[in-house]
Design a protein around this motif. Structure first.
Motif, PDB file in Angstrom:
ATOM      1  N   GLN A 110       1.982   3.957  -8.889  1.00  0.00           N
ATOM      2  CA  GLN A 110       1.626   2.278  -8.328  1.00  0.00           C
ATOM      3  C   GLN A 110       0.433   2.393  -7.688  1.00  0.00           C
ATOM      4  O   GLN A 110      -0.620   1.894  -8.037  1.00  0.00           O
ATOM      5  CB  GLN A 110       2.632   1.669  -7.902  1.00  0.00           C
ATOM      6  CG  GLN A 110       3.808   1.370  -8.957  1.00  0.00           C
ATOM      7  CD  GLN A 110       3.488   0.352 -10.125  1.00  0.00           C
ATOM      8  OE1 GLN A 110       3.469   0.745 -11.313  1.00  0.00           O
ATOM      9  NE2 GLN A 110       3.182  -0.881  -9.807  1.00  0.00           N
ATOM     10  N   PHE A 111       0.531   3.235  -6.353  1.00  0.00           N
ATOM     11  CA  PHE A 111      -0.589   2.831  -5.436  1.00  0.00           C
ATOM     12  C   PHE A 111      -1.803   3.925  -5.877  1.00  0.00           C
ATOM     13  O   PHE A 111      -2.937   3.566  -5.556  1.00  0.00           O
ATOM     14  CB  PHE A 111      -0.081   3.104  -4.001  1.00  0.00           C
ATOM     15  CG  PHE A 111       0.870   1.995  -3.692  1.00  0.00           C
ATOM     16  CD1 PHE A 111       0.435   0.625  -3.733  1.00  0.00           C
ATOM     17  CD2 PHE A 111       2.506   2.212  -3.242  1.00  0.00           C
ATOM     18  CE1 PHE A 111       1.266  -0.434  -3.450  1.00  0.00           C
ATOM     19  CE2 PHE A 111       3.553   1.231  -3.236  1.00  0.00           C
ATOM     20  CZ  PHE A 111       2.719  -0.061  -3.231  1.00  0.00           C
ATOM     21  N   LYS A 112      -1.639   5.089  -5.931  1.00  0.00           N
ATOM     22  CA  LYS A 112      -2.627   6.125  -5.866  1.00  0.00           C
ATOM     23  C   LYS A 112      -3.319   6.205  -7.386  1.00  0.00           C
ATOM     24  O   LYS A 112      -4.494   6.260  -7.554  1.00  0.00           O
ATOM     25  CB  LYS A 112      -1.958   7.568  -5.680  1.00  0.00           C
ATOM     26  CG  LYS A 112      -1.556   7.655  -4.156  1.00  0.00           C
ATOM     27  CD  LYS A 112      -1.749   9.205  -3.811  1.00  0.00           C
ATOM     28  CE  LYS A 112      -1.806   9.344  -1.902  1.00  0.00           C
ATOM     29  NZ  LYS A 112      -1.916  10.809  -1.538  1.00  0.00           N
ATOM     30  N   LYS A 170      -2.436  -3.390 -13.681  1.00  0.00           N
ATOM     31  CA  LYS A 170      -3.749  -3.118 -13.451  1.00  0.00           C
ATOM     32  C   LYS A 170      -4.579  -3.913 -14.571  1.00  0.00           C
ATOM     33  O   LYS A 170      -5.596  -4.687 -14.351  1.00  0.00           O
ATOM     34  CB  LYS A 170      -4.398  -1.748 -13.746  1.00  0.00           C
ATOM     35  CG  LYS A 170      -5.603  -1.511 -13.499  1.00  0.00           C
ATOM     36  CD  LYS A 170      -6.066  -0.082 -13.858  1.00  0.00           C
ATOM     37  CE  LYS A 170      -7.749   0.101 -13.379  1.00  0.00           C
ATOM     38  NZ  LYS A 170      -8.512  -0.679 -14.101  1.00  0.00           N
ATOM     39  N   SER A 229       0.658  -1.200   0.067  1.00  0.00           N
ATOM     40  CA  SER A 229       0.070   0.097   0.074  1.00  0.00           C
ATOM     41  C   SER A 229       0.842   1.277   0.097  1.00  0.00           C
ATOM     42  O   SER A 229       2.122   1.294   0.298  1.00  0.00           O
ATOM     43  CB  SER A 229      -0.836  -0.038   1.259  1.00  0.00           C
ATOM     44  OG  SER A 229      -0.121   0.423   2.374  1.00  0.00           O
ATOM     45  N   TYR A 230       0.171   2.364  -0.303  1.00  0.00           N
ATOM     46  CA  TYR A 230       0.979   3.722  -0.480  1.00  0.00           C
ATOM     47  C   TYR A 230       1.662   3.868   1.145  1.00  0.00           C
ATOM     48  O   TYR A 230       2.618   4.253   1.285  1.00  0.00           O
ATOM     49  CB  TYR A 230      -0.065   4.709  -0.834  1.00  0.00           C
ATOM     50  CG  TYR A 230       0.490   6.296  -0.764  1.00  0.00           C
ATOM     51  CD1 TYR A 230       1.293   6.746  -1.751  1.00  0.00           C
ATOM     52  CD2 TYR A 230       0.402   7.014   0.251  1.00  0.00           C
ATOM     53  CE1 TYR A 230       1.780   8.048  -1.602  1.00  0.00           C
ATOM     54  CE2 TYR A 230       0.860   8.256   0.334  1.00  0.00           C
ATOM     55  CZ  TYR A 230       1.430   8.743  -0.773  1.00  0.00           C
ATOM     56  OH  TYR A 230       2.111   9.914  -0.670  1.00  0.00           O
ATOM     57  N   TYR A 279      -3.062   3.599  -9.951  1.00  0.00           N
ATOM     58  CA  TYR A 279      -3.491   2.460 -10.586  1.00  0.00           C
ATOM     59  C   TYR A 279      -3.660   1.435  -9.459  1.00  0.00           C
ATOM     60  O   TYR A 279      -4.238   0.507 -10.143  1.00  0.00           O
ATOM     61  CB  TYR A 279      -2.314   1.955 -11.632  1.00  0.00           C
ATOM     62  CG  TYR A 279      -2.069   2.926 -12.628  1.00  0.00           C
ATOM     63  CD1 TYR A 279      -2.958   2.706 -13.729  1.00  0.00           C
ATOM     64  CD2 TYR A 279      -1.027   3.678 -12.648  1.00  0.00           C
ATOM     65  CE1 TYR A 279      -2.744   3.586 -14.952  1.00  0.00           C
ATOM     66  CE2 TYR A 279      -0.934   4.758 -13.808  1.00  0.00           C
ATOM     67  CZ  TYR A 279      -1.642   4.387 -14.756  1.00  0.00           C
ATOM     68  OH  TYR A 279      -1.394   5.422 -16.021  1.00  0.00           O
ATOM     69  N   GLY A 280      -3.714   1.572  -8.343  1.00  0.00           N
ATOM     70  CA  GLY A 280      -4.033   0.631  -7.196  1.00  0.00           C
ATOM     71  C   GLY A 280      -3.674  -0.688  -7.350  1.00  0.00           C
ATOM     72  O   GLY A 280      -3.998  -1.675  -7.211  1.00  0.00           O
TER      73      GLY A 280
END
Length: 476
Positions: free
Chosen positions: A77-79, A295, A51-52, A81-82
């Motif tokens: 990556q986290f914010k 993703k 996670s971020y 494209y999750g």
């Protein structure tokens, strides 16, 4: 009498069909600099983050992505494209990449002094005053903050403090730090070399190698490519996501010549141009490509069967490194694709990643090499069978063992076909590939035939005027 038994007993045989271990897909391995000194993070240690918040806690964070390009990947990556997990290697070593900042006066405002984020907390010295008694230090935002303590000996009316400190210096990082290697004196690995430590440490195999701000250097790109071809010597099929230099290459028509000059022509390379922007943030294209590929894989059940091309990017412009907007039309974007270069296209609706080909195209026209999704599927299947059947190594090589492997692989492949992740697939144990001498030496060869679906790169509708409809519509 040791074998004597009186009563009822049971025992269990191993199941002849093995449950497949599916290899992860779309896992990025990101090498670069992060402000790890702000969180006491260890340099040159592969850190897996889900996670971020976890990434920021382990690596620190700064919006100054030019100094700290790992933070660019954390954000994307986290914010945007999750995608998780992501493995990061921070090469910024406070013991090596540092400088001394000369003593100078800093203003005190509201009982605080704002020092640069690069300042190393344990090296700060304030003339005539003592840490812990007169002041405290902590990192917040883009600064190391010195806070004057109540009850200390620093007068409330003090307007300036004389301070000296050492600071990390990301500008001292060079290509060798990113490439890394093995230090014979410390017995430690560093940089890209640490990709081989991810599986032993976390049990996952990264398949996307990213080095934002460095991959446009031919030496770095070459090592990224070599690592992608053989992680832990056995895992193949990873991709090195490489950025063409958006500083010197300012026109789309010049990118193929740059690619040729850098000798980037491998099926393990995905070459991207130019850079991307979102609001006031600037990204390397490779970072967005990694996020979008992860993703897309996730949307397909963790399988790389579908191309990331023509999928929405979280950007609002394509640009050069100096901020100049790059607006490609379809013909220009297709010219880049025809030379094995992935780009961004805003044609219908929004920006999408545009390009299905690895860097080996057009020199290599083997479909399993030049189509990104097809090539990645071969790597994913290869990693999956290695993970599943590693436990069979050194078992007695009997016909039952061979048949069980053939049966279980075919069951798994049939499942992939039914899910339309493959058009067709089978495995065979062929006599011509398994000589008596090879079998005596303990070597068995299983031949997998497989056909991933190619992306529909071209869709043509043929329109023809049919006069029969006139007659049908107007006759009485």
């Amino acid at each position: 009498m040791a074998n004597y038994f009186h009563g009822v007993s049971t025992r269990q045989n191993d199941t002849s069909i093995s449950t497949p271990v599916t290899a992860d897909s779309g896992i990025a391995f990101v090498v670069g600099a992060a402000p790890g000194h702000t969180v006491d993070g260890a340099p040159n240690d592969p850190i897996m983050c889900q996670s971020y918040a976890e990434a920021v806690a382990a690596l620190g964070y700064s919006d100054d992505w030019e100094k700290y390009p790992i933070c660019e990947a954390i954000y994307s990556q986290f914010k945007l494209y999750g995608v998780a997990p992501v493995v990061f290697v921070n090469v910024l070593d406070p013991a090596k990449h540092k400088k001394s900042v000369a003593e100078q006066n800093y203003p005190v405002a509201d009982g605080k002094v704002l020092l640069p984020l690069e300042a190393l907390k344990n090296t700060v010295k304030v003339t005539s005053y003592t840490a812990g008694t007169d002041y405290e230090l902590f990192y917040e935002g883009e600064n190391l903050i010195l806070e004057v303590l109540d009850g200390g000996s620093i007068p409330a009316e003090t307007g300036e403090l004389t301070i000296t400190f050492d600071a990390v210096d990301p500008s001292k990082i060079n290509e060798n730090d990113i490439i890394g290697g093995f230090d014979t004196s410390t017995k430690k690995y560093s940089g890209l070399e640490l990709i081989d430590k991810v599986f032993p440490k976390y049990g996952i195999v990264p398949d996307l190698i990213v080095a934002p701000g460095w991959s446009d250097k031919s030496n770095v790109a070459a090592v990224m490519t070599a690592k992608a071809d053989a992680i832990n010597t056995v895992f193949t099929g990873a991709k090195a996501l490489i950025d063409a230099d958006a500083n010197t290459v300012r026109h789309y028509a010049d990118v193929p010549a740059w690619k040729k000059a850098q000798n980037m022509n491998s099926k393990a390379e995905i070459l991207c141009w130019p850079m991307f922007g979102l609001g006031d943030r600037v990204f390397h294209a490779s970072v967005h490509a990694a996020g979008l590929m992860g993703k897309t894989d996730s949307d397909n059940g963790g399988c790389p069967a579908e191309s990331p091309s023509n999928k929405s990017l979280q950007i609002d412009r394509a640009m050069l490194a100096d901020g100049t907007t790059v607006l490609l039309d379809l013909a220009q974007a297709n010219y880049l694709n025809s030379n094995g270069i992935v780009t961004a296209l805003n044609f219908i609706g929004s920006y999408v990643l545009w390009g299905d080909e690895t860097a080996c195209f057009p020199a290599d026209t083997d479909v399993k090499n030049y189509f990104i999704s097809v090539s990645r599927m071969f790597g994913w299947v290869a990693r999956s069978v290695i993970l599943t059947y590693w436990s069979k190594i050194d078992k007695k090589m009997t016909r039952r063992l061979i048949d069980s492997i053939v049966d279980s692989v075919n069951i798994w492949l049939n499942g992939l076909v039914s899910e339309e992740k493959l058009l067709g697939a089978r495995v065979e144990f062929l006599d011509e590939e398994n000589s008596t001498t090879a079998l005596m030496a303990g070597k068995a060869v299983f031949h997998i035939y497989m056909t991933p679906a190619s992306p529909m790169r071209e869709c043509e509708f043929v329109l023809e005027y049919d006069a029969d409809y006139v007659t049908a519509a107007l006759s009485a």
